[in-house]
Design a protein around this motif. Structure first.
Motif, short mmCIF file in Angstrom:
data_model
loop_
_atom_site.label_atom_id
_atom_site.label_comp_id
_atom_site.label_asym_id
_atom_site.label_seq_id
_atom_site.Cartn_x
_atom_site.Cartn_y
_atom_site.Cartn_z
N PRO A 325 0.80 -1.31 0.08
CA PRO A 325 0.00 0.12 -0.14
C PRO A 325 0.87 1.18 0.00
O PRO A 325 0.35 2.31 -0.68
N LEU A 326 2.10 1.28 0.69
CA LEU A 326 2.85 2.46 0.78
C LEU A 326 3.34 2.68 -0.64
O LEU A 326 3.20 3.75 -1.09
N LEU A 327 3.98 1.68 -1.26
CA LEU A 327 4.38 1.94 -2.73
C LEU A 327 3.20 2.35 -3.46
O LEU A 327 3.30 3.18 -4.50
N GLN A 328 2.16 1.72 -3.60
CA GLN A 328 0.89 2.28 -4.38
C GLN A 328 0.70 3.62 -4.07
O GLN A 328 0.59 4.52 -5.02
N SER A 329 0.70 4.20 -2.86
CA SER A 329 0.58 5.65 -2.61
C SER A 329 1.37 6.67 -3.19
O SER A 329 1.07 7.52 -3.68
N TRP A 330 2.68 5.96 -3.26
CA TRP A 330 3.85 6.88 -4.01
C TRP A 330 3.52 6.99 -5.26
O TRP A 330 3.51 8.03 -5.91
N VAL A 331 3.11 5.59 -5.96
CA VAL A 331 2.84 5.70 -7.29
C VAL A 331 1.71 6.80 -7.64
O VAL A 331 1.66 7.58 -8.67
N GLN A 332 0.71 6.91 -6.74
CA GLN A 332 -0.63 7.74 -7.01
C GLN A 332 -0.44 9.14 -6.79
O GLN A 332 -1.23 10.11 -7.49
N SER A 333 0.33 9.48 -5.76
CA SER A 333 0.34 10.83 -5.24
C SER A 333 1.55 11.52 -4.92
O SER A 333 1.54 12.71 -4.73
N ASP A 334 2.83 10.91 -4.94
CA ASP A 334 4.09 11.46 -4.58
C ASP A 334 4.21 12.65 -5.75
O ASP A 334 3.97 12.27 -7.03
N PRO A 335 4.82 13.71 -5.09
CA PRO A 335 4.94 15.18 -6.02
C PRO A 335 6.22 14.76 -6.92
O PRO A 335 6.50 15.22 -7.77
N TRP A 364 -2.70 1.30 -14.69
CA TRP A 364 -1.92 2.57 -14.82
C TRP A 364 -1.66 2.79 -16.01
O TRP A 364 -1.64 4.33 -16.56
N VAL A 365 -1.22 2.21 -17.22
CA VAL A 365 -0.74 2.53 -18.52
C VAL A 365 -2.04 3.24 -19.24
O VAL A 365 -2.05 3.95 -19.99
N GLN A 366 -3.27 2.61 -18.79
CA GLN A 366 -4.34 3.16 -19.86
C GLN A 366 -4.95 4.37 -19.24
O GLN A 366 -5.61 5.01 -20.01
N SER A 367 -4.57 4.91 -17.93
CA SER A 367 -5.51 5.76 -17.22
C SER A 367 -4.78 6.82 -16.50
O SER A 367 -5.27 7.71 -16.21
N ASP A 368 -3.45 6.55 -16.29
CA ASP A 368 -2.69 7.51 -15.29
C ASP A 368 -2.46 8.76 -16.23
O ASP A 368 -1.88 8.48 -17.30
N PRO A 369 -2.78 9.93 -15.48
CA PRO A 369 -2.46 11.00 -16.24
C PRO A 369 -1.11 11.41 -16.56
O PRO A 369 -0.35 12.08 -17.26
N ASP A 370 -0.10 10.73 -15.46
CA ASP A 370 1.39 11.10 -15.58
C ASP A 370 1.89 10.12 -16.61
O ASP A 370 2.11 8.89 -16.30
N TRP A 371 2.58 10.80 -17.57
CA TRP A 371 3.32 9.75 -18.53
C TRP A 371 4.46 8.79 -18.04
O TRP A 371 4.72 7.84 -18.41
N THR A 372 5.22 9.53 -17.12
CA THR A 372 6.06 8.72 -16.39
C THR A 372 5.79 7.50 -15.70
O THR A 372 6.43 6.39 -15.74
N VAL A 373 4.64 7.47 -15.17
CA VAL A 373 3.99 6.34 -14.57
C VAL A 373 3.45 5.35 -15.63
O VAL A 373 3.84 4.13 -15.67
#
Length: 528
Positions: A325-335, A364-373
């Motif tokens: 869960p910690l890693l997932q939170s970093w993917v989704q919200s870390d600045p 994440w590939v299909q919907s994450d707005p951050d291209w680096t993710v």
């Protein structure tokens, strides 16, 4: 004459498919008529798949062979230090007795004595001018160490036996090798590191030459900042009693490495080696908190440190219910984008067996707005899930539809690397090379096409057209030109084709890009 004019090569580690092929062929040859052949092969394959420590060693051909031999007699130890110990036994004794069927004389120097001798040799080598990084010792020094060892144990004719032993360790046991100019080294650096670590532990636990404080300062304090020593320090922690290893880890945590956190990263790597981490829970908890705090200080300009810190957390505390869960939170919200993409890779590499991870990466590939993710997720899916039937169709769609050029380029590279034999791959990449809106994607695609399919029929004509027709227009100085990629590919593989000279002249006279005209001119001058 020191190297007798031999050429020296370094073997690359085996890839997973090569390891599987090696194991299949080894068991077919070595255990041809053994009824347990398939069972033993599966046991070794499972050990590699389920033990990170064993998997790390399996890429080395020598160590993989040692593991295959060991696996015939016993289940492989999961602790790396124990695995090295058993492998050294194979080389120092079992290889002679079980495989070469040699008769061992009653006064022969036995495996434990040879191990003790090699510990002293490794310890001496690490204290030399080049330290452990050198892996080199003169024959005179080697002879001196072995002679003294035998003399201290009341062997008769110690110098004569030492000379014989040097040849045995090289020619029969394959643990030392001749480097030329009367110098020797361990046949693989792994054994130097293992025996050196063991000698530190021997001096501390058995001989009582080193106190706990001296072990901290002499082994860890002096060497933790030197990466060539890290494996030795990790192995020391794997050999020590848990509470003592915990003291070494806390000592590392107390050291300072501002903004790089090398002390904390090494401490986490040492913690992984501890036999029973539950006995030092408080140390592990303190270290985890320190690493979490370190991630807050990692910045965009220190990607390498971000990778190491996050990977250390993901690997060391993989089974902690809070880690994923910690890693997932970093993917989704870390600045910080370095943290986000590193967390993606850490999730994929450490939790790939988890059924929820592939769908998560796909989302994440299909919907994450951050291209680096999205980019990191594409790379991870291709690397860890290439056998999944959904992966290739998804990569194909991402090549054609992702709005970010870096993501499309990552998908191109993945398809070329993992699906070269698929009949749809080359046509898809040719279409991409001709029609992608981004010049960097076209450049990468032209390069990879000619790298992988240079001998395919019609390939010269295809790349020739790219060198003339690509619509590239330079926008900044270091921008890659797809027409130049095509021209370079033709020069590399079809330099003598009469059309190549014609193409060079045409690009020199007519190309709209000054950099390409300059390149073509230089190539023409080489021909004059």
């Amino acid at each position: 004459m020191g190297n007798a004019e031999f050429r020296h090569f370094t073997l690359q580690d085996l890839e997973p498919k090569q390891i599987a092929e090696f194991l299949q062929k080894w068991h077919d040859l070595a255990l041809e008529k053994d009824p347990d052949k398939e069972l033993l092969q599966k046991r070794l394959q499972d050990a590699i798949a389920n033990s990170k420590a064993i998997a790390e060693l399996a890429g080395n051909p020598l160590l993989l062979t040692m593991m295959a031999i060991l696996n015939r007699r016993q289940e492989l130890p999961r602790n790396r230090a124990e695995l090295y110990k058993e492998a050294s036994k194979v080389l120092l004794y079992a290889w002679d007795v079980d495989h070469k069927k040699l008769q061992i004389s009653p006064d022969a120097i036995e495996s434990p004595e040879k191990q003790a001798m090699l510990r002293q040799i490794a310890y001496e080598m690490q204290s030399g001018e080049k330290g452990i990084q050198g892996n080199i010792i003169s024959r005179d020094k080697l002879l001196e160490i072995i002679t003294k060892f035998l003399k201290d144990r009341d062997f008769s004719q110690p110098r004569e036996k030492a000379q014989i032993l040097i040849n045995q360790l090289r020619e029969r046991n394959f643990i030392l090798c001749y480097l030329g100019d009367e110098y020797y080294g361990f046949v693989h650096r792994t054994f130097l590191e293992y025996f050196c670590a063991w000698e530190f532990v021997e001096k501390f636990e058995k001989q009582r030459i080193l106190t706990e404080e001296e072990l901290k300062t002499e082994a860890f304090g002096k060497h933790w900042q030197d990466e060539s020593w890290h494996e030795v320090l990790r192995l020391v922690c794997g050999m020590l009693a848990e509470k003592v290893a915990g003291e070494m880890i806390e000592y590392l945590m107390s050291e300072k490495d501002e903004f790089k956190f090398g002390n904390l990263i090494l401490a986490a790597e040492c913690l992984v080696e501890v036999r029973n981490i539950s006995t030092i829970k408080s140390t592990a908890a303190l270290l985890l908190d320190a690493l979490k705090n370190a991630t807050q200080k990692v910045r965009e300009n220190d990607f390498e440190t971000a990778v190491k810190v996050i990977q250390a957390i993901a690997t060391t505390w993989k089974n902690d219910p809070q880690t994923l869960p910690l890693l997932q939170s970093w993917v989704q919200s870390d600045p910080d984008w370095t943290v986000r993409r590193t967390a993606v890779n850490a999730i994929a590499s450490n939790y790939k067996e988890d059924a929820q991870i592939l769908p998560l990466l796909q989302s994440w590939v299909q919907s994450d707005p951050d291209w680096t993710v999205r980019n990191a997720a594409v790379i991870a899916i291709a690397q860890y899930y290439q056998e999944d039937p959904q992966t290739l169709p998804l990569l194909q769609s991402w090549v054609q539809s992702d709005p970010n050029s870096d993501v499309r380029r990552a998908a191109v590279d993945a398809i070329a690397q993992y699906y070269k034999e698929d009949p749809q791959t080359l046509p898809l990449l040719q279409s991409c090379a001709q029609s992608d809106a981004n010049s960097q994607v076209r450049y990468a695609t032209v390069s990879v096409i000619f790298l992988c399919w240079s001998k395919e029929p019609g390939m010269f004509e295809f790349v020739y057209k790219c060198a003339i027709n690509d619509p590239f227009e330079r926008e900044f100085d270091l921008q890659d030109n797809p027409r130049q990629a095509a021209l370079e590919a033709i020069l590399e593989h079809h330099r003598d084709n009469p059309l190549t000279l014609e193409l060079l002249r045409d690009r020199y006279e007519n190309d709209t890009d000054e950099e390409l005209r300059k390149f073509a001119k230089e190539e023409l001058q080489k021909r004059s």
